[in-house]
Design a protein around this motif. Structure first.
Motif, PDB file in Angstrom:
ATOM      1  N   ASP A 274       0.824  -1.202   0.000  1.00 31.66           N
ATOM      2  CA  ASP A 274       0.000   0.000   0.000  1.00 31.66           C
ATOM      3  C   ASP A 274       0.862   1.257   0.000  1.00 31.66           C
ATOM      4  N   GLU A 275       1.990   1.189   0.680  1.00 28.19           N
ATOM      5  CA  GLU A 275       2.856   2.347   0.800  1.00 28.19           C
ATOM      6  C   GLU A 275       4.301   1.879   0.960  1.00 28.19           C
ATOM      7  N   VAL A 276       5.211   2.576   0.321  1.00 27.84           N
ATOM      8  CA  VAL A 276       6.640   2.306   0.464  1.00 27.84           C
ATOM      9  C   VAL A 276       7.330   3.649   0.675  1.00 27.84           C
ATOM     10  N   LEU A 277       8.189   3.700   1.667  1.00 29.84           N
ATOM     11  CA  LEU A 277       8.962   4.905   1.931  1.00 29.84           C
ATOM     12  C   LEU A 277      10.353   4.744   1.318  1.00 29.84           C
ATOM     13  N   PHE A 278      10.835   5.790   0.664  1.00 30.93           N
ATOM     14  CA  PHE A 278      12.136   5.740  -0.004  1.00 30.93           C
ATOM     15  C   PHE A 278      13.071   6.798   0.567  1.00 30.93           C
ATOM     16  N   GLU A 279      14.355   6.445   0.598  1.00 26.92           N
ATOM     17  CA  GLU A 279      15.403   7.400   0.943  1.00 26.92           C
ATOM     18  C   GLU A 279      16.506   7.247  -0.100  1.00 26.92           C
ATOM     19  N   PHE A 280      16.922   8.356  -0.695  1.00 24.13           N
ATOM     20  CA  PHE A 280      17.991   8.365  -1.679  1.00 24.13           C
ATOM     21  C   PHE A 280      19.210   9.029  -1.047  1.00 24.13           C
ATOM     22  N   VAL A 281      20.339   8.305  -1.036  1.00 25.10           N
ATOM     23  CA  VAL A 281      21.574   8.816  -0.448  1.00 25.10           C
ATOM     24  C   VAL A 281      22.667   8.783  -1.510  1.00 25.10           C
ATOM     25  N   PRO A 282      22.990   9.943  -2.098  1.00 28.49           N
ATOM     26  CA  PRO A 282      24.064   9.978  -3.103  1.00 28.49           C
ATOM     27  C   PRO A 282      25.417   9.682  -2.454  1.00 28.49           C
ATOM     28  N   GLN A 283      26.192   8.833  -3.121  1.00 36.25           N
ATOM     29  CA  GLN A 283      27.529   8.471  -2.638  1.00 36.25           C
ATOM     30  C   GLN A 283      28.461   8.402  -3.839  1.00 36.25           C
ATOM     31  N   GLY A 284      29.097   9.527  -4.131  1.00 39.19           N
ATOM     32  CA  GLY A 284      29.991   9.560  -5.287  1.00 39.19           C
ATOM     33  C   GLY A 284      29.219   9.388  -6.580  1.00 39.19           C
ATOM     34  N   ARG A 285      29.624   8.407  -7.392  1.00 44.31           N
ATOM     35  CA  ARG A 285      28.955   8.148  -8.671  1.00 44.31           C
ATOM     36  C   ARG A 285      27.728   7.261  -8.519  1.00 44.31           C
ATOM     37  N   PHE A 286      27.432   6.847  -7.307  1.00 41.64           N
ATOM     38  CA  PHE A 286      26.321   5.945  -7.061  1.00 41.64           C
ATOM     39  C   PHE A 286      25.305   6.582  -6.139  1.00 41.64           C
ATOM     40  N   VAL A 287      24.144   5.958  -6.059  1.00 42.01           N
ATOM     41  CA  VAL A 287      23.123   6.386  -5.114  1.00 42.01           C
ATOM     42  C   VAL A 287      22.608   5.152  -4.385  1.00 42.01           C
TER      43      VAL A 287
ATOM     44  N   VAL B 224      11.373   1.091   2.537  1.00 41.18           N
ATOM     45  CA  VAL B 224      10.849   0.605   3.805  1.00 41.18           C
ATOM     46  C   VAL B 224       9.347   0.385   3.679  1.00 41.18           C
ATOM     47  N   ASP B 225       8.891  -0.770   4.158  1.00 46.73           N
ATOM     48  CA  ASP B 225       7.459  -1.030   4.298  1.00 46.73           C
ATOM     49  C   ASP B 225       7.075  -0.546   5.695  1.00 46.73           C
ATOM     50  N   PRO B 226       6.278   0.520   5.816  1.00 46.59           N
ATOM     51  CA  PRO B 226       5.971   1.062   7.138  1.00 46.59           C
ATOM     52  C   PRO B 226       5.114   0.149   8.004  1.00 46.59           C
ATOM     53  N   VAL B 227       4.411  -0.793   7.406  1.00 49.18           N
ATOM     54  CA  VAL B 227       3.565  -1.699   8.178  1.00 49.18           C
ATOM     55  C   VAL B 227       4.415  -2.744   8.891  1.00 49.18           C
ATOM     56  N   SER B 228       5.268  -3.434   8.153  1.00 51.16           N
ATOM     57  CA  SER B 228       6.087  -4.507   8.736  1.00 51.16           C
ATOM     58  C   SER B 228       7.443  -4.002   9.226  1.00 51.16           C
ATOM     59  N   ARG B 229       7.806  -2.791   8.840  1.00 52.82           N
ATOM     60  CA  ARG B 229       9.094  -2.183   9.170  1.00 52.82           C
ATOM     61  C   ARG B 229      10.278  -2.926   8.556  1.00 52.82           C
ATOM     62  N   VAL B 230      10.031  -3.644   7.470  1.00 56.39           N
ATOM     63  CA  VAL B 230      11.100  -4.323   6.744  1.00 56.39           C
ATOM     64  C   VAL B 230      11.767  -3.293   5.833  1.00 56.39           C
ATOM     65  N   GLU B 231      13.086  -3.341   5.800  1.00 63.50           N
ATOM     66  CA  GLU B 231      13.876  -2.371   5.048  1.00 63.50           C
ATOM     67  C   GLU B 231      14.853  -3.101   4.138  1.00 63.50           C
ATOM     68  N   VAL B 232      14.957  -2.618   2.899  1.00 66.99           N
ATOM     69  CA  VAL B 232      15.938  -3.164   1.964  1.00 66.99           C
ATOM     70  C   VAL B 232      16.741  -2.012   1.367  1.00 66.99           C
TER      71      VAL B 232
ATOM     72  N   LYS C 260      13.387   3.241  -7.806  1.00 63.01           N
ATOM     73  CA  LYS C 260      12.256   2.927  -6.913  1.00 63.01           C
ATOM     74  C   LYS C 260      11.654   1.568  -7.265  1.00 63.01           C
ATOM     75  N   ARG C 261      11.513   1.303  -8.572  1.00 61.45           N
ATOM     76  CA  ARG C 261      10.943   0.022  -9.011  1.00 61.45           C
ATOM     77  C   ARG C 261      11.826  -1.143  -8.581  1.00 61.45           C
ATOM     78  N   ILE C 262      13.130  -0.992  -8.748  1.00 64.79           N
ATOM     79  CA  ILE C 262      14.067  -2.051  -8.356  1.00 64.79           C
ATOM     80  C   ILE C 262      14.006  -2.283  -6.849  1.00 64.79           C
ATOM     81  N   ALA C 263      14.002  -1.204  -6.070  1.00 67.77           N
ATOM     82  CA  ALA C 263      13.943  -1.327  -4.613  1.00 67.77           C
ATOM     83  C   ALA C 263      12.611  -1.936  -4.167  1.00 67.77           C
TER      84      ALA C 263
END
Length: 75
Positions: A7-20, A25-33, A47-50
């Motif tokens: 139903d909902e996915v939270l995203f965080e983008f962290v730039p690191q050099g040439r990569f991001v 995060v699934d806010p219901v189960s609190r599972v993070e990848v 976002k699609r890959i994550a």
């Protein structure tokens, strides 16, 4: 918790050099990848890959929970 859609996915983008690094995060189960991608890639693609990885991890967790339910039969 067999969940094919989120139903909902939270995203965080962290730039690191040439990569991001993208954290999903699934806010219901609190599972993070976390996935790492090219900084020039479109945010929708990352976002699609994550999200796909998050669905995979949630599915594996559901399978594992289902396997444990049958293990309580002691004879």
């Amino acid at each position: 918790m067999a969940q094919n859609t989120l139903d909902e996915v939270l995203f965080e983008f962290v730039p690191q050099g040439r990569f991001v690094k993208v954290v999903a995060v699934d806010p219901v189960s609190r599972v993070e990848v976390t996935v790492v991608g090219d900084r020039m890639a479109r945010p929708e693609t990352l976002k699609r890959i994550a999200t796909n990885k998050l669905k995979y991890v949630l599915g594996k967790a559901a399978e594992k929970a289902g396997d444990r339910q049958g293990d309580d039969n002691l004879y």
